[in-house]
Enzyme design. Structure first.
Site, PDB file in Angstrom:
ATOM      1  N   TYR A 278     -12.422  -7.291 -31.127  1.00  0.00           N
ATOM      2  CA  TYR A 278     -11.710  -6.175 -30.511  1.00  0.00           C
ATOM      3  C   TYR A 278     -11.239  -5.160 -31.567  1.00  0.00           C
ATOM      4  O   TYR A 278     -11.463  -3.966 -31.444  1.00  0.00           O
ATOM      5  CB  TYR A 278     -10.433  -6.670 -29.829  1.00  0.00           C
ATOM      6  CG  TYR A 278     -10.556  -7.407 -28.538  1.00  0.00           C
ATOM      7  CD1 TYR A 278     -10.293  -6.763 -27.326  1.00  0.00           C
ATOM      8  CD2 TYR A 278     -10.853  -8.761 -28.497  1.00  0.00           C
ATOM      9  CE1 TYR A 278     -10.334  -7.444 -26.126  1.00  0.00           C
ATOM     10  CE2 TYR A 278     -10.906  -9.448 -27.302  1.00  0.00           C
ATOM     11  CZ  TYR A 278     -10.644  -8.784 -26.111  1.00  0.00           C
ATOM     12  OH  TYR A 278     -10.690  -9.466 -24.936  1.00  0.00           O
TER      13      TYR A 278
ATOM     14  N   GLU B  68     -12.500  -1.327 -32.062  1.00  0.00           N
ATOM     15  CA  GLU B  68     -11.553  -0.276 -31.664  1.00  0.00           C
ATOM     16  C   GLU B  68     -11.232   0.651 -32.831  1.00  0.00           C
ATOM     17  O   GLU B  68     -11.237   1.878 -32.683  1.00  0.00           O
ATOM     18  CB  GLU B  68     -10.272  -0.913 -31.113  1.00  0.00           C
ATOM     19  CG  GLU B  68     -10.507  -1.600 -29.777  1.00  0.00           C
ATOM     20  CD  GLU B  68      -9.266  -2.242 -29.176  1.00  0.00           C
ATOM     21  OE1 GLU B  68      -9.307  -2.564 -27.979  1.00  0.00           O
ATOM     22  OE2 GLU B  68      -8.263  -2.450 -29.890  1.00  0.00           O
TER      23      GLU B  68
ATOM     24  N   LYS C 212      -1.982   1.357 -31.073  1.00  0.00           N
ATOM     25  CA  LYS C 212      -3.452   1.471 -31.080  1.00  0.00           C
ATOM     26  C   LYS C 212      -3.926   2.419 -29.973  1.00  0.00           C
ATOM     27  O   LYS C 212      -4.740   3.294 -30.184  1.00  0.00           O
ATOM     28  CB  LYS C 212      -4.060   0.073 -30.921  1.00  0.00           C
ATOM     29  CG  LYS C 212      -5.563  -0.029 -30.861  1.00  0.00           C
ATOM     30  CD  LYS C 212      -6.172   0.152 -29.509  1.00  0.00           C
ATOM     31  CE  LYS C 212      -5.639  -0.686 -28.407  1.00  0.00           C
ATOM     32  NZ  LYS C 212      -5.964  -2.085 -28.429  1.00  0.00           N
TER      33      LYS C 212
ATOM     34  N   GLU D  14     -17.463   4.135  -8.012  1.00  0.00           N
ATOM     35  CA  GLU D  14     -18.171   3.875  -6.748  1.00  0.00           C
ATOM     36  C   GLU D  14     -19.464   3.097  -6.987  1.00  0.00           C
ATOM     37  O   GLU D  14     -19.978   2.451  -6.069  1.00  0.00           O
ATOM     38  CB  GLU D  14     -18.453   5.172  -5.991  1.00  0.00           C
ATOM     39  CG  GLU D  14     -19.451   6.089  -6.646  1.00  0.00           C
ATOM     40  CD  GLU D  14     -19.678   7.390  -5.854  1.00  0.00           C
ATOM     41  OE1 GLU D  14     -19.791   7.330  -4.628  1.00  0.00           O
ATOM     42  OE2 GLU D  14     -19.719   8.460  -6.497  1.00  0.00           O
TER      43      GLU D  14
ATOM     44  N   CYS E 181      -1.301  -3.268 -29.446  1.00  0.00           N
ATOM     45  CA  CYS E 181      -1.745  -2.542 -28.246  1.00  0.00           C
ATOM     46  C   CYS E 181      -1.189  -1.123 -28.122  1.00  0.00           C
ATOM     47  O   CYS E 181      -1.941  -0.173 -27.889  1.00  0.00           O
ATOM     48  CB  CYS E 181      -1.336  -3.296 -26.974  1.00  0.00           C
ATOM     49  SG  CYS E 181      -1.288  -5.076 -27.139  1.00  0.00           S
TER      50      CYS E 181
ATOM     51  N   HIS F 119     -16.080   9.174  -3.814  1.00  0.00           N
ATOM     52  CA  HIS F 119     -17.103  10.039  -4.376  1.00  0.00           C
ATOM     53  C   HIS F 119     -16.521  11.369  -4.818  1.00  0.00           C
ATOM     54  O   HIS F 119     -15.680  11.917  -4.107  1.00  0.00           O
ATOM     55  CB  HIS F 119     -18.182  10.281  -3.309  1.00  0.00           C
ATOM     56  CG  HIS F 119     -19.367  11.007  -3.837  1.00  0.00           C
ATOM     57  ND1 HIS F 119     -20.270  10.434  -4.713  1.00  0.00           N
ATOM     58  CD2 HIS F 119     -19.795  12.282  -3.612  1.00  0.00           C
ATOM     59  CE1 HIS F 119     -21.202  11.321  -5.002  1.00  0.00           C
ATOM     60  NE2 HIS F 119     -20.950  12.442  -4.356  1.00  0.00           N
TER      61      HIS F 119
ATOM     62  N   CYS G 153       2.294  -6.437 -30.260  1.00  0.00           N
ATOM     63  CA  CYS G 153       1.841  -5.475 -29.246  1.00  0.00           C
ATOM     64  C   CYS G 153       2.551  -4.136 -29.384  1.00  0.00           C
ATOM     65  O   CYS G 153       1.920  -3.083 -29.421  1.00  0.00           O
ATOM     66  CB  CYS G 153       2.060  -6.058 -27.852  1.00  0.00           C
ATOM     67  SG  CYS G 153       1.692  -4.892 -26.536  1.00  0.00           S
TER      68      CYS G 153
END
Ligand code: NDP
Length: 464
Positions: A185, A189, A55, A453, A52, A448, A47
């Protein structure tokens, strides 16, 4: 709390100082255990070093070019900015080295001993550590295996010319053309990262649509988006051969199963990862492995040997850093606080940092129809142009989707393709973990104007 009066060198010996191993070591030491962690490579594991964290830094870099393009219609004249790969790569490496130091200090401050070298089991309580200069044996009452996984390479001819995600982070130069093989993944990516950095990119995947396991609507929407952006997607094929092409415009040629030959400077394989169990000496202790070499564990992380435990990618269940951290914390509660906590792999949210990103938690529509019954599922979907792009020339659209179990009214799946999908999905995962119903979503007032939303304003089910 642990009793430290045993005749072993340590109460807990952890193999692997990645996300799971470091967390377990620190927490066990905090509970009073005598702990050591064995690591042959840099602290922080996949990681931190080749996963992660770097990346995501590359993803940020790849987004800047796209932002600059959108900026023109927002009134900015973007001139004079050029991308320099060595700057990104080396700044990233400096940050990762800083994190390696942070991990070392965290372990030292927690009084965890760091043993440098490659560890392998001699028997159920003994580990041999082969270091650069010395090799020695240490003993422990309990052993935790948290050694992660390693990228796969296929056996096709010419594969020695290809790289994996490990090497992507240290490329001497950025290629002009790249072929990415795989549909998970990492493939998706890196196809987005490379394209965003200006590389002519082709993704080759063996089935009809990538990201198997994610909701089909989201996968199709990402496919359309990537094609619209100019990433070449080749589905239903594999690379059959890679060969060098000296004197050619590109360094390599990848021959596909459909017959096409792609001239390219780089072939990146992202076709899954294998648990790092080879050479660990697990057979010396009688630790059972599954078919793909993953360590078999029960819901508490216990292997077939009752003082040996395993967490994270080496068990090949839900291969995500936060899951390994969770498993580490459960394990330490179980072993050192007399508070047995089984691992909870329900409703784990995840994100794919494609462009745009995907966020998902819970069941896909297909899974829900299987689990709840075909007529017992309500689908809410919104596919729209985000407000920002009403002013830019960017035709990108976002997709939001809720999957509801009609009987219980619970939201059993939430899926999104669009900016900040990972950030948005984390909050929805909390609501779903608490058992939120569609009506709970409905009586929540939106913020908003946001994309998020949409998740509380979708009122009419698809086909309703
Ligand atoms: P994945 O398991 O996600 O995907 C592997 C892909 O390779 C699949 O599309 C698979 O196809 C394909 N494949 C497998 N074998 C072959 C083969 N022999 N030839 C061609 N294609 C093949 O693996 P990744 O390598 O992308 O990532 C590894 C793990 O790392 C993931 O499982 C994920 O958990 C984790 N990860 C998480 C990230 C995140 O959270 N954002 C980012 C990166 C990694 P098929 O679908 O047909 O099986």
């Amino acid at each position: 709390m642990t009793s430290s009066g045993s005749s072993y060198d340590y109460d807990l010996l952890v193999l692997g100082a990645g996300s799971g191993g470091v967390r377990a070591s620190r927490m066990a030491a905090a509970a009073g255990a005598r702990v050591a962690v064995v690591e042959v490579d840099r602290l922080g594991g996949t990681c931190v070093n080749v996963g992660c964290v770097p990346k995501k830094l590359f993803v940020y870099a790849s987004e800047v070019g796209r932002e600059m393009h959108d900026a023109r219609r927002l009134g900015w004249t973007a001139t004079g900015l050029e991308f320099d790969w060595p700057t990104l790569r080396d700044n990233k490496t400096a940050e990762i080295e800083r994190l390696n130091g942070v991990y070392r200090r965290l372990l030292e401050d927690a009084s965890v001993e760091i043993l440098r070298g490659r560890g392998s089991l001699v028997d159920r309580h003994t580990v041999r550590i082969e270091g650069a200069e010395v090799s020695r044996e240490v003993s422990a009452a309990k052993i935790l295996i948290a050694v992660g996984g390693w990228p796969n390479l296929p056996s096709e001819p010419g594969v020695e010319h290809a790289i994996t995600s490990n090497e992507m982070f240290y490329l001497p130069e950025l290629p002009r053309h790249a072929v990415v093989a795989g549909g998970g993944y990492i493939a998706v990516e890196f196809a987005g990262i490379l394209h965003g950095l200006g590389v002519d990119t082709t993704l080759v995947y063996r089935r009809d649509l990538f990201l198997r396991g994610f909701d089909r609507d989201v996968r199709e929407a990402l496919r359309d988006e990537m094609r619209r952006q100019g990433i070449r997607l080749v589905f239903g094929e594999i690379i059959e051969e890679i060969r060098e092409t000296p004197g050619g415009e590109c360094r390599l040629e990848a021959r596909l199963s459909g017959g096409d030959r792609l001239a390219t400077d780089l072939v990146l394989y992202a076709i899954g990862r294998t648990p790092n169990t080879r050479g660990l000496g697990l057979e010396n202790a009688g630790v059972e492995l599954g078919e793909n070499g993953a360590i078999c564990v029960d819901e508490y992380g216990r292997t077939s040997v009752d003082n040996i435990f395993a967490i994270g990618d080496v068990t090949d269940r839900v291969n995500l850093t936060p899951v390994a951290l969770h498993e580490a914390m459960c394990l330490v509660r179980t072993l050192f606080h007399d508070d047995p906590i089984p691992f909870d792999h329900e409703l784990v949210a995840s994100a794919v940092f494609s462009h745009p990103p995907i966020g998902a938690v819970g069941l896909t529509e297909e899974e829900a129809r299987k689990v709840c019954g075909d007529d017992s599922v309500e689908i809410y979907r919104s596919h729209f142009k985000p407000l920002k792009h009403t002013l830019t020339e960017n035709e990108g659209r976002s997709l939001m989707k809720l999957v509801v179990d009609k009987a219980s009214r619970r939201v059993v799946g939430a899926h999104m393709l669009g900016a900040d999908a990972g950030e948005i999905m984390q909050g929805l995962a909390i609501a779903m973990k608490m058992g939120a119903t569609k009506e709970d979503f409905d009586r929540t007032i939106g913020i908003h104007p946001t994309s998020a939303e949409e998740f509380v304003t979708m009122r009419t089910p698809v086909g309703g």
